[in-house]
Design a protein around this motif. Structure first.
Motif, PDB file in Angstrom:
ATOM      1  N   MET A   1       0.802  -1.230   0.000  1.00  0.00           N
ATOM      2  CA  MET A   1       0.000   0.000   0.000  1.00  0.00           C
ATOM      3  C   MET A   1       0.827   1.267   0.000  1.00  0.00           C
ATOM      4  N   CYS A   2       2.125   1.183   0.390  1.00  0.00           N
ATOM      5  CA  CYS A   2       2.809   2.461   0.521  1.00  0.00           C
ATOM      6  C   CYS A   2       4.233   2.459   0.000  1.00  0.00           C
ATOM      7  N   GLU A   3       4.618   3.674  -0.335  1.00  0.00           N
ATOM      8  CA  GLU A   3       5.994   3.905  -0.738  1.00  0.00           C
ATOM      9  C   GLU A   3       6.808   4.203   0.521  1.00  0.00           C
ATOM     10  N   ARG A   4       7.995   3.620   0.607  1.00  0.00           N
ATOM     11  CA  ARG A   4       8.902   3.925   1.706  1.00  0.00           C
ATOM     12  C   ARG A   4       9.827   5.045   1.293  1.00  0.00           C
ATOM     13  N   VAL A   5       9.902   6.073   2.091  1.00  0.00           N
ATOM     14  CA  VAL A   5      10.765   7.204   1.765  1.00  0.00           C
ATOM     15  C   VAL A   5      11.816   7.365   2.856  1.00  0.00           C
ATOM     16  N   PRO A   6      13.064   6.965   2.556  1.00  0.00           N
ATOM     17  CA  PRO A   6      14.112   7.135   3.562  1.00  0.00           C
ATOM     18  C   PRO A   6      14.557   8.583   3.622  1.00  0.00           C
ATOM     19  N   MET A   7      14.730   9.101   4.842  1.00  0.00           N
ATOM     20  CA  MET A   7      15.238  10.465   5.016  1.00  0.00           C
ATOM     21  C   MET A   7      16.643  10.387   5.575  1.00  0.00           C
ATOM     22  N   LYS A   8      17.558  11.028   4.868  1.00  0.00           N
ATOM     23  CA  LYS A   8      18.960  11.000   5.300  1.00  0.00           C
ATOM     24  C   LYS A   8      19.286  12.282   6.038  1.00  0.00           C
ATOM     25  N   GLY A   9      20.193  12.194   6.997  1.00  0.00           N
ATOM     26  CA  GLY A   9      20.625  13.392   7.709  1.00  0.00           C
ATOM     27  C   GLY A   9      20.798  13.103   9.180  1.00  0.00           C
ATOM     28  N   ASN A  10      21.130  14.172   9.918  1.00  0.00           N
ATOM     29  CA  ASN A  10      21.370  14.028  11.354  1.00  0.00           C
ATOM     30  C   ASN A  10      20.182  14.559  12.143  1.00  0.00           C
ATOM     31  N   ASP A  11      20.300  14.448  13.444  1.00  0.00           N
ATOM     32  CA  ASP A  11      19.288  14.980  14.350  1.00  0.00           C
ATOM     33  C   ASP A  11      19.367  16.504  14.330  1.00  0.00           C
ATOM     34  N   ARG A  12      18.348  17.147  13.756  1.00  0.00           N
ATOM     35  CA  ARG A  12      18.353  18.609  13.659  1.00  0.00           C
ATOM     36  C   ARG A  12      18.212  19.266  15.022  1.00  0.00           C
ATOM     37  N   ARG A  13      17.586  18.567  15.952  1.00  0.00           N
ATOM     38  CA  ARG A  13      17.422  19.160  17.279  1.00  0.00           C
ATOM     39  C   ARG A  13      18.784  19.322  17.952  1.00  0.00           C
TER      40      ARG A  13
END
Ligand SMILES: Nc1ncnc2c1ncn2[C@@H]1O[C@H](COP(=O)(O)OP(=O)(O)O)[C@@H](O)[C@H]1O
Ligand SMILES: [Mg+2]
Length: 236
Positions: A220-232
């Protein structure tokens, strides 16, 4: 649909969202007294959904290309549906789902509320229900004087549903697994658009959510990986 005078929308930072939809900032201010105009649908939908957006994410804007494509798909299908069946306004009825994956602080919740905001000003109607998975389980715990099944059906049947932080609980229990399965299965069977976020690593998803849920999510869904660090942490 109620007519919403184009007042009190200033201060909601709508310009970037409207620009992304190809409109100038004044588009949504059209005062034509037509409750079915796309502008009135946008005002109505935006104000209804904005009440569900946490203060911290009140100006969120989506930037991930697959997420923006998802918004376009939902808008297009609402317009197609309206063209086929008629009706005074275009509404989101069915559509694909999306799963944003990434470490804590990478911006998943920001993107999700951004998508909710952009979709809300698009001129097609879509009513959101939003919850974190943890709040959902808490709300559905059987307890005296509460019809948790009715509460469950409210989330299950929502036209658009945001489930933030799916799989984040330390220990999945039979109860949380059952909720996940019943919720995802219903939304899978009815093609109900669901936006999910999770900080679980892809390799651990099956263990956290169970094979039955993962199998349905895969379809049912597309997986979208998000790359990067903890912005907080970077901000601190
Ligand atoms: N594109 C962005 N522009 C500005 N701030 C952002 C953006 N994405 C995330 N943030 C900020 O970074 C922090 C972490 O984002 P958040 O979406 O809460 O992370 P996650 O849900 O992945 O844990 C929040 O304070 C959020 O407002
Ligand atoms: Mg988050």
């Amino acid at each position: 649909m109620r007519y919403i005078p184009p007042s009190n929308l200033r201060g909601h930072d709508l310009a970037p969202l409207l620009a992304a939809r190809g409109h100038d900032p004044e588009w949504i201010q059209l005062n034509d007294f037509d409750p079915h105009s796309p502008q009135n649908v946008a005002r109505y939908t935006y104000l209804e959904n904005a009440a569900k957006i946490p203060f911290h994410y009140r100006s969120a804007v989506p930037s991930l290309p697959p997420l923006r494509a998802w918004i376009d798909t939902l808008v297009a299908s609402a317009l197609e549906w309206q063209a086929e069946r008629g009706g005074p306004i275009a509404s989101i009825i069915n559509g694909p789902s999306l799963l944003l994956l990434g470490v804590t602080g990478v911006g998943k919740t920001f993107e999700a509320y951004g998508a909710m905001r952009e979709l809300s000003v698009s001129g097609v109607y879509g009513e959101w229900a939003v919850t974190t998975a943890a709040d959902l389980y808490a709300a559905l715990r059987p307890r005296h004087g509460v019809d948790s099944e009715a509460e469950f059906r409210r989330y299950r049947g929502a036209r658009l549903l945001l489930i933030d932080d799916l799989g984040a609980e330390r220990k999945p229990t039979e109860f949380t697994e059952e909720i996940n399965f019943r919720l995802i299965n219903w939304r899978y069977e009815n093609h109900l658009p669901t936006l999910m976020t999770s900080n679980v690593e892809p390799k651990d998803l099956a263990v956290r959510l169970g094979d039955r849920v993962i199998s349905r999510l895969a379809e049912m869904c597309e997986r979208v990986p998000m790359k990067g660090n903890d912005r907080r942490r970077s901000a601190a």
